[in-house]
Design a protein around this motif. Structure first.
Motif, PDB file in Angstrom:
ATOM      1  N   LEU A  16       0.850  -1.193   0.000  1.00 38.88           N
ATOM      2  CA  LEU A  16       0.000   0.000   0.000  1.00 38.88           C
ATOM      3  C   LEU A  16       0.885   1.241   0.000  1.00 38.88           C
ATOM      4  O   LEU A  16       2.042   1.179   0.437  1.00 38.88           O
ATOM      5  N   PRO A  17       0.374   2.384  -0.446  1.00 43.59           N
ATOM      6  CA  PRO A  17       1.162   3.624  -0.397  1.00 43.59           C
ATOM      7  C   PRO A  17       1.208   4.177   1.029  1.00 43.59           C
ATOM      8  O   PRO A  17       0.614   5.212   1.344  1.00 43.59           O
ATOM      9  N   TRP A  18       1.929   3.466   1.891  1.00 48.32           N
ATOM     10  CA  TRP A  18       1.969   3.832   3.305  1.00 48.32           C
ATOM     11  C   TRP A  18       2.521   5.239   3.519  1.00 48.32           C
ATOM     12  O   TRP A  18       2.243   5.874   4.551  1.00 48.32           O
ATOM     13  N   GLU A  19       3.311   5.734   2.558  1.00 46.37           N
ATOM     14  CA  GLU A  19       3.889   7.076   2.725  1.00 46.37           C
ATOM     15  C   GLU A  19       2.816   8.150   2.906  1.00 46.37           C
ATOM     16  O   GLU A  19       3.090   9.225   3.463  1.00 46.37           O
ATOM     17  N   LYS A  20       1.603   7.864   2.460  1.00 50.64           N
ATOM     18  CA  LYS A  20       0.508   8.831   2.629  1.00 50.64           C
ATOM     19  C   LYS A  20       0.127   9.009   4.103  1.00 50.64           C
ATOM     20  O   LYS A  20      -0.524   9.994   4.449  1.00 50.64           O
ATOM     21  N   LEU A  21       0.530   8.065   4.945  1.00 51.87           N
ATOM     22  CA  LEU A  21       0.225   8.149   6.378  1.00 51.87           C
ATOM     23  C   LEU A  21       1.410   8.650   7.203  1.00 51.87           C
ATOM     24  O   LEU A  21       1.271   8.864   8.408  1.00 51.87           O
ATOM     25  N   GLN A  22       2.550   8.843   6.569  1.00 53.48           N
ATOM     26  CA  GLN A  22       3.744   9.279   7.302  1.00 53.48           C
ATOM     27  C   GLN A  22       3.502  10.621   7.967  1.00 53.48           C
ATOM     28  O   GLN A  22       3.107  11.596   7.319  1.00 53.48           O
ATOM     29  N   ASP A  23       3.699  10.672   9.295  1.00 55.18           N
ATOM     30  CA  ASP A  23       3.576  11.902  10.089  1.00 55.18           C
ATOM     31  C   ASP A  23       2.163  12.499  10.045  1.00 55.18           C
ATOM     32  O   ASP A  23       1.997  13.700  10.300  1.00 55.18           O
ATOM     33  N   LYS A  24       1.150  11.668   9.753  1.00 53.55           N
ATOM     34  CA  LYS A  24      -0.226  12.164   9.634  1.00 53.55           C
ATOM     35  C   LYS A  24      -1.016  11.922  10.916  1.00 53.55           C
ATOM     36  O   LYS A  24      -0.664  11.073  11.741  1.00 53.55           O
ATOM     37  N   THR A  25      -2.094  12.696  11.051  1.00 49.97           N
ATOM     38  CA  THR A  25      -3.024  12.529  12.171  1.00 49.97           C
ATOM     39  C   THR A  25      -4.375  12.077  11.635  1.00 49.97           C
ATOM     40  O   THR A  25      -4.928  12.708  10.730  1.00 49.97           O
ATOM     41  N   LEU A  26      -4.865  10.968  12.201  1.00 51.70           N
ATOM     42  CA  LEU A  26      -6.155  10.429  11.803  1.00 51.70           C
ATOM     43  C   LEU A  26      -7.137  10.547  12.958  1.00 51.70           C
ATOM     44  O   LEU A  26      -6.816  10.183  14.097  1.00 51.70           O
ATOM     45  N   VAL A  56      -3.210   9.572  16.379  1.00 50.27           N
ATOM     46  CA  VAL A  56      -4.636   9.255  16.300  1.00 50.27           C
ATOM     47  C   VAL A  56      -5.411  10.067  17.320  1.00 50.27           C
ATOM     48  O   VAL A  56      -5.002  10.177  18.489  1.00 50.27           O
ATOM     49  N   VAL A  57      -6.513  10.646  16.883  1.00 49.24           N
ATOM     50  CA  VAL A  57      -7.513  11.214  17.793  1.00 49.24           C
ATOM     51  C   VAL A  57      -8.629  10.176  17.857  1.00 49.24           C
ATOM     52  O   VAL A  57      -9.361   9.961  16.884  1.00 49.24           O
ATOM     53  N   ALA A  58      -8.722   9.491  18.990  1.00 45.57           N
ATOM     54  CA  ALA A  58      -9.668   8.391  19.166  1.00 45.57           C
ATOM     55  C   ALA A  58     -10.940   8.915  19.819  1.00 45.57           C
ATOM     56  O   ALA A  58     -10.914   9.394  20.957  1.00 45.57           O
ATOM     57  N   VAL A  59     -12.057   8.812  19.089  1.00 47.80           N
ATOM     58  CA  VAL A  59     -13.321   9.390  19.549  1.00 47.80           C
ATOM     59  C   VAL A  59     -14.317   8.290  19.905  1.00 47.80           C
ATOM     60  O   VAL A  59     -14.588   7.390  19.098  1.00 47.80           O
ATOM     61  N   ALA A  60     -14.845   8.361  21.119  1.00 46.72           N
ATOM     62  CA  ALA A  60     -15.926   7.491  21.562  1.00 46.72           C
ATOM     63  C   ALA A  60     -16.547   8.147  22.792  1.00 46.72           C
ATOM     64  O   ALA A  60     -15.995   9.107  23.340  1.00 46.72           O
ATOM     65  N   ARG A  61     -17.693   7.638  23.215  1.00 50.94           N
ATOM     66  CA  ARG A  61     -18.362   8.266  24.362  1.00 50.94           C
ATOM     67  C   ARG A  61     -17.781   7.834  25.700  1.00 50.94           C
ATOM     68  O   ARG A  61     -17.851   8.568  26.674  1.00 50.94           O
ATOM     69  N   ILE A  79      -1.696   8.663  20.893  1.00 54.30           N
ATOM     70  CA  ILE A  79      -3.162   8.683  20.791  1.00 54.30           C
ATOM     71  C   ILE A  79      -3.716   9.738  21.737  1.00 54.30           C
ATOM     72  O   ILE A  79      -3.351   9.785  22.923  1.00 54.30           O
ATOM     73  N   ARG A  80      -4.576  10.584  21.203  1.00 57.12           N
ATOM     74  CA  ARG A  80      -5.307  11.534  22.042  1.00 57.12           C
ATOM     75  C   ARG A  80      -6.751  11.072  22.133  1.00 57.12           C
ATOM     76  O   ARG A  80      -7.404  10.829  21.108  1.00 57.12           O
ATOM     77  N   ILE A  81      -7.239  10.937  23.351  1.00 56.24           N
ATOM     78  CA  ILE A  81      -8.609  10.492  23.570  1.00 56.24           C
ATOM     79  C   ILE A  81      -9.551  11.683  23.565  1.00 56.24           C
ATOM     80  O   ILE A  81      -9.286  12.718  24.181  1.00 56.24           O
ATOM     81  N   LEU A  82     -10.658  11.537  22.861  1.00 60.39           N
ATOM     82  CA  LEU A  82     -11.686  12.563  22.844  1.00 60.39           C
ATOM     83  C   LEU A  82     -13.017  11.889  23.166  1.00 60.39           C
ATOM     84  O   LEU A  82     -13.590  11.193  22.319  1.00 60.39           O
ATOM     85  N   ALA A  83     -13.462  12.038  24.405  1.00 58.62           N
ATOM     86  CA  ALA A  83     -14.753  11.488  24.816  1.00 58.62           C
ATOM     87  C   ALA A  83     -15.841  12.440  24.341  1.00 58.62           C
ATOM     88  O   ALA A  83     -15.992  13.550  24.868  1.00 58.62           O
ATOM     89  N   HIS A  84     -16.588  12.012  23.339  1.00 65.33           N
ATOM     90  CA  HIS A  84     -17.531  12.929  22.704  1.00 65.33           C
ATOM     91  C   HIS A  84     -18.646  12.142  22.029  1.00 65.33           C
ATOM     92  O   HIS A  84     -18.421  11.087  21.439  1.00 65.33           O
ATOM     93  N   ASP A  85     -19.852  12.678  22.126  1.00 62.00           N
ATOM     94  CA  ASP A  85     -20.997  12.151  21.384  1.00 62.00           C
ATOM     95  C   ASP A  85     -21.012  12.856  20.030  1.00 62.00           C
ATOM     96  O   ASP A  85     -21.180  14.081  19.962  1.00 62.00           O
ATOM     97  N   VAL A  86     -20.839  12.103  18.960  1.00 66.40           N
ATOM     98  CA  VAL A  86     -20.688  12.727  17.641  1.00 66.40           C
ATOM     99  C   VAL A  86     -21.937  13.468  17.179  1.00 66.40           C
ATOM    100  O   VAL A  86     -21.860  14.282  16.252  1.00 66.40           O
ATOM    101  N   THR A  87     -23.078  13.214  17.810  1.00 68.20           N
ATOM    102  CA  THR A  87     -24.286  13.949  17.431  1.00 68.20           C
ATOM    103  C   THR A  87     -24.254  15.387  17.946  1.00 68.20           C
ATOM    104  O   THR A  87     -25.119  16.192  17.591  1.00 68.20           O
ATOM    105  N   LYS A  88     -23.264  15.705  18.785  1.00 66.24           N
ATOM    106  CA  LYS A  88     -23.050  17.079  19.257  1.00 66.24           C
ATOM    107  C   LYS A  88     -21.958  17.717  18.397  1.00 66.24           C
ATOM    108  O   LYS A  88     -20.974  17.057  18.046  1.00 66.24           O
ATOM    109  N   PHE A  95      -9.062  21.535  18.406  1.00 67.99           N
ATOM    110  CA  PHE A  95      -8.114  20.742  17.629  1.00 67.99           C
ATOM    111  C   PHE A  95      -6.938  21.616  17.230  1.00 67.99           C
ATOM    112  O   PHE A  95      -6.958  22.296  16.215  1.00 67.99           O
ATOM    113  N   ARG A  96      -5.919  21.581  18.070  1.00 69.40           N
ATOM    114  CA  ARG A  96      -4.714  22.341  17.762  1.00 69.40           C
ATOM    115  C   ARG A  96      -3.909  21.659  16.666  1.00 69.40           C
ATOM    116  O   ARG A  96      -3.261  22.314  15.867  1.00 69.40           O
ATOM    117  N   GLU A  97      -3.968  20.317  16.642  1.00 72.63           N
ATOM    118  CA  GLU A  97      -3.245  19.563  15.643  1.00 72.63           C
ATOM    119  C   GLU A  97      -4.005  19.556  14.319  1.00 72.63           C
ATOM    120  O   GLU A  97      -5.217  19.757  14.297  1.00 72.63           O
TER     121      GLU A  97
END
Length: 345
Positions: A16-26, A56-61, A79-88, A95-97
């Protein structure tokens, strides 16, 4: 979990073109779910095997569950945790990053959830999706991935053996159960609207029924119930004649397919995610698990809540030609996948 980590390593060595993920935030919603957890574990494995420096910004309630699943990588800042209801709505100033990619995997995905939280089922797939698309637009993400479902095809009209991406079957919208497939259909249309009106890059994998060792124990899908029974060496309870014929995908294969869509898929396109070696009747699936567990299959009548959440589709096979054309292939057929889940649980 030894075989699970081998599965993750196998994904990392795909072409896969893994270079597309180099130094990236998902940013990944549904981060503690069956697929989200495996995807994040894969990204962290990429960091270890290829020095990718992926964040990674990991989002769940449920913040506590997120911390328990990813504690080491949370502590080292990957990994940065973000406890959040996506309907809000999301506040962009939180998001500084940069957010290079957003993958919306959060959804109610099992019958009891459809039946007991029909509003949440719909709003996560529509309002939650809109909030994330708005965030993606504001943050100028490179690509947005919306995890859709085989359910959008509805019932097979009897005119095809397998659903291609342009197929549209019947859904009775005036039922409680319709909230899930109809909201996935609206979600796909919303992605296309943002692509056209806002010039955004979106891609839509349509997942078949997914299973694996990252399954939540409160999952009420038939296969999940079968697996839990087998893990406990109990008889497999089949709540129908078992004639349903469905496509299934092992979770590591589903994750690799998402990565193919994210990194190699064409903008604006939908891709069926399924494994031809895992197309199977429900009764045969139950029999495999009973064999592995050393038990037997018994029949039972579902209660009213379960029945309200069950799919009415009797044949739902996905044509995976399009995703295979990107170079993807499944590595774990159904019998081997079930063995992995049961033997290594």
């Amino acid at each position: 979990m030894k075989e699970y980590y081998k599965d993750l390593e196998a994904i990392c060595f795909l072409t896969l073109p893994w270079e597309k993920l180099q130094d990236k935030t998902l940013m990944i919603t549904g981060a503690s779910g069956l697929i989200g957890r495996c995807l994040i574990d894969t990204l962290m494995m990429l960091n270890r095997t290829k020095s990718m420096n992926i964040k990674v910004v990991a989002v769940a309630r449920n913040e506590e569950r997120l911390r328990s699943l990813f504690s080491d990588d949370v502590n080292n800042g990957t990994i940065r945790i973000l406890a959040h209801d996506v309907t809000k709505p999301f506040a962009t100033e939180d998001f500084r990053e940069p957010i290079d990619y957003i993958l919306h995997l959060a959804s109610n995905t099992h019958p009891v959830a459809y039946a007991t939280d029909p509003i949440g089922t719909i709003t996560t797939n529509v309002i939650g999706l809109n909030n994330l698309l708005e965030l993606a637009y504001q943050k100028q993400t490179e690509r947005f991935l919306f995890a859709s479902s085989v359910e959008i095809y509805g019932e097979n009209r009897g005119d095809t053996e397998a659903f291609k991406e342009d197929y549209c079957g019947y859904i009775d919208c005036n039922t409680l159960r319709a909230g899930y497939p109809e909201s996935k259909r609206v979600g796909e249309a919303l992605c296309q609207a943002y692509a056209k009106q806002r010039g955004m890059d979106v891609v839509i994998p349509r997942l078949s029924r997914v299973y694996g060792p990252t399954m939540k124990m409160d999952d009420t899908k038939a296969l999940s119930q079968f697996i839990k029974k087998a893990m406990n060496k109990e008889d497999i309870v089949l709540k129908s004649a078992g004639t349903q014929y469905y496509s299934y995908t092992y979770v590591a294969d589903a994750v690799s397919a998402l990565l193919y869509c994210l990194l190699s898929g064409k903008s604006g396109e939908a891709y069926n995610i399924s494994d031809k070696a895992s197309d199977i009747h429900l009764r045969d699936l139950a029999a495999i698990l009973a064999e592995v567990a050393g038990t037997k299959v018994v029949f039972d009548i579902p209660d009213a809540t379960e029945q309200a959440g069950y799919s009415k589709a009797t044949t739902a096979i996905l044509d995976n030609t399009k995703i295979c054309a990107l170079g993807w292939k499944a590595l774990t057929p159904i019998r081997e996948g079930l063995r992995k889940v049961i033997i290594n649980s």
